[in-house]
Design a protein around this motif. Structure first.
Motif, PDB file in Angstrom:
ATOM      1  N   LEU A 346       0.819  -1.204   0.000  1.00 22.80           N
ATOM      2  CA  LEU A 346       0.000   0.000   0.000  1.00 22.80           C
ATOM      3  C   LEU A 346       0.858   1.262   0.000  1.00 22.80           C
ATOM      4  CD1 LEU A 346      -2.961   1.025   0.165  1.00 22.80           C
ATOM      5  CD2 LEU A 346      -2.702   1.050   2.655  1.00 22.80           C
ATOM      6  N   SER A 347       2.037   1.192   0.606  1.00 22.72           N
ATOM      7  CA  SER A 347       2.908   2.366   0.707  1.00 22.72           C
ATOM      8  C   SER A 347       3.499   2.783  -0.635  1.00 22.72           C
ATOM      9  CB  SER A 347       4.048   2.092   1.698  1.00 22.72           C
ATOM     10  OG  SER A 347       4.971   1.156   1.164  1.00 22.72           O
ATOM     11  N   ARG A 348       3.235   2.018  -1.694  1.00 19.32           N
ATOM     12  CA  ARG A 348       3.745   2.352  -3.022  1.00 19.32           C
ATOM     13  C   ARG A 348       2.765   3.205  -3.826  1.00 19.32           C
ATOM     14  NH1 ARG A 348       7.912  -0.780  -4.822  1.00 19.32           N
ATOM     15  NH2 ARG A 348       7.177  -0.648  -6.977  1.00 19.32           N
ATOM     16  N   LEU A 349       1.687   3.635  -3.199  1.00 21.63           N
ATOM     17  CA  LEU A 349       0.680   4.410  -3.935  1.00 21.63           C
ATOM     18  C   LEU A 349       1.230   5.775  -4.374  1.00 21.63           C
ATOM     19  CD1 LEU A 349      -0.396   6.831  -1.887  1.00 21.63           C
ATOM     20  CD2 LEU A 349      -1.747   4.997  -0.913  1.00 21.63           C
ATOM     21  N   GLY A 350       0.607   6.330  -5.407  1.00 18.23           N
ATOM     22  CA  GLY A 350       0.966   7.651  -5.908  1.00 18.23           C
ATOM     23  C   GLY A 350      -0.284   8.456  -6.189  1.00 18.23           C
ATOM     24  N   ALA A 351      -0.122   9.603  -6.824  1.00 20.19           N
ATOM     25  CA  ALA A 351      -1.255  10.496  -7.061  1.00 20.19           C
ATOM     26  C   ALA A 351      -2.281   9.909  -8.012  1.00 20.19           C
ATOM     27  CB  ALA A 351      -0.749  11.841  -7.598  1.00 20.19           C
ATOM     28  N   HIS A 352      -1.854   8.949  -8.861  1.00 24.75           N
ATOM     29  CA  HIS A 352      -2.766   8.400  -9.867  1.00 24.75           C
ATOM     30  C   HIS A 352      -2.933   6.886  -9.740  1.00 24.75           C
ATOM     31  CE1 HIS A 352      -2.656  12.327 -11.758  1.00 24.75           C
ATOM     32  NE2 HIS A 352      -1.331  12.282 -11.742  1.00 24.75           N
TER      33      HIS A 352
END
Length: 483
Positions: A346-352
């Motif tokens: 989950l910590s790899r999420l970004g703005a898109h």
């Protein structure tokens, strides 16, 4: 065919779970409604946080005293009194005409919860004397605790979108009335313990816990070096130290220190603080990510939590399957490792990052690991507790849960502020970076929890030969319940 006794216990469990869910989800049910509350009641940006903080402060500060009250006055009696007070406070919160009235009502809700919630787990233990039945009841109870925050966000989103934020609080009124009508009929009363309240110990732990929670709350806004943070934390250390000294000498302590003598129970409290700190903060920050970065509405944000909530409840059946096959500590290590993977993903999420697969899959993995772990940690926290200590042990389990949420949120709020350079309105890309950083630190919480679980596993294996376990089965049942 179920007997009358079985039906009565099932209905009693439903009452316990209903009240526990009602009070657990109340910590998060207003999360998605905060912008609406601010506009309607005129909260300032600084005072808005006290909608949550008032509840948390009263709840965390009085939990251990509430547990002791149940032992002395009768757990059903204290439970009913707490639910009645919570119901009235919810009515006041739901019709609150001003910001000040809402904060007072939230404080009263927290106070009532502090007296009612410790009795729920203690009543569950006494209602199900058979280990197998108790194991299943504790598993469902733990799933309700674990899912409470996410259920609160879902329910809050629905009410905020279609009705009003007020219904998220007013819904407690009919639920509370139903619990009050059924509780005297289906819950057993426990004998009053002879004795009196250890006043010095009660004052010391109430001041210590309240100051600790207050200091952590202030740290999120004022910073760790601020006197507003350091002074209450110093008071907290003093109060807790005084509490330990008093309890060592008290004939009838608020919290018997012998409960910490078990490595298993103490490790369960520490592990619970870590994973609740990570998960509670994840719910809080993920809700903001979905609304502020991805542009989701309150209702859509609530629905985004359905998969992980479903995993929490599904894990009840997984733990039941594991019960005769794997020891509790082995299953705990494995479940925390799974949660660690989910949090790191989950910590790899970004703005898109798309909801599928970028958010949905890690949330499902996280739900599996967290769902199993919270059940096992509840069971281990109540393991080998004598009936007369059940209330105090329940208070410690809930205190660890509350402390985890407060510590985790305070720490990770500071982390988020540093990651976005304390920008009050960061751009989506910068905000996404801040949320990802928060989840990376939360991953570290799970890594520490894995270490704690490994220590418990090693301690268990070393203890077996000393206890003459050659004649015992090799695998201790998962969720074996309270002996």
């Amino acid at each position: 065919m179920p007997t009358a006794t079985t039906r009565g216990r099932t209905l009693g469990l439903a009452v316990i779970l209903g009240s526990q869910l009602m009070m657990t989800l109340d910590t998060s049910i207003v999360t998605t409604a905060l912008p609406h509350l601010q506009r309607e009641l005129g909260f300032t940006a600084a005072s808005l946080s006290w909608i949550q903080n008032a509840y948390v402060l009263a709840f965390g500060g009085l939990l251990l005293l509430g547990a002791r009250a149940g032992d002395l006055l009768g757990r059903r009696r204290v439970f009913i009194g707490g639910v009645a007070a919570f119901t009235l406070a919810s009515l006041l919160a739901g019709v609150a005409p001003t910001a000040a009235v809402l904060v007072v009502a939230r404080t009263l809700q927290g106070l009532a919860s502090a007296f009612a919630i410790p009795s729920t787990l203690a009543l569950l233990v006494t209602s199900f004397p058979k280990p197998e039945e108790r194991s299943r009841a504790i598993a469902v109870y733990s799933a309700v605790i674990g899912a409470g925050a996410s259920v609160g966000i879902i329910v809050g989103g629905v009410f905020t979108q279609y009705l009003s934020w007020r219904w998220g609080l007013l819904v407690n009124v009919p639920l509370g009335i139903a619990v009050l009508a059924l509780a005297p009929r289906v819950l057993p009363e426990t004998d009053r313990a002879r004795g009196r309240v250890d006043v010095p110990g009660a004052v010391a732990i109430t001041v210590g816990m309240s100051a600790l929670v207050y200091g952590l709350v202030e740290a999120a806004g004022a910073g760790w070096a601020s006197p507003r943070t350091l002074v209450p934390l110093a008071v907290a250390v003093t109060g807790i130290f005084a509490f330990v000294l008093v309890e060592r000498r008290a004939a009838q302590p608020v919290t018997p220190l012998r409960l910490f003598a078990s490595v298993q129970r103490s490790g369960a409290y520490v592990g619970r603080i870590l994973i609740v700190g990570a998960m509670f903060s994840t719910f809080y920050f993920l809700s903001q990510y979905l609304q502020e970065v991805r542009g989701y509405g309150a209702l859509t944000t609530g629905f985004a939590y359905i998969p992980i909530t479903a995993m929490f409840f599904a894990m009840v059946y997984v733990v039941r399957w594991l019960q005769p096959r794997v020891s509790r500590t082995t299953a705990l290590v494995a479940s925390l490792a799974v949660a660690l993977v989910g949090m790191a993903w989950l910590s790899r999420l970004g703005a898109h990052t798309p909801f599928f697969p970028g958010l949905l899959l890690p949330l499902l993995v996280l739900g599996v690991g967290q769902g199993i772990a919270i059940i096992l940690l509840t069971d281990l926290g109540m393991s080998d507790v004598a009936p007369h200590d059940a209330g105090a042990a329940s208070g410690l389990v809930n205190t660890a849960h509350q402390l985890g949420g407060s510590v985790g949120l305070a720490l990770l709020t500071v982390v988020f502020g540093a990651a976005v350079h304390h920008d009050a309105a960061p751009a989506p890309a910068l905000a996404a970076h801040g949320f990802a950083t928060v989840f990376q630190v939360a991953t570290g919480f799970y890594a520490l929890a894995v270490v704690v679980a490994v220590v418990l596993l090693v301690a268990e294996r070393r203890r077996r030969p000393l206890a003459g376990t050659a004649a015992q089965p090799e695998a201790e049942p998962v969720a074996a319940g309270v002996a």
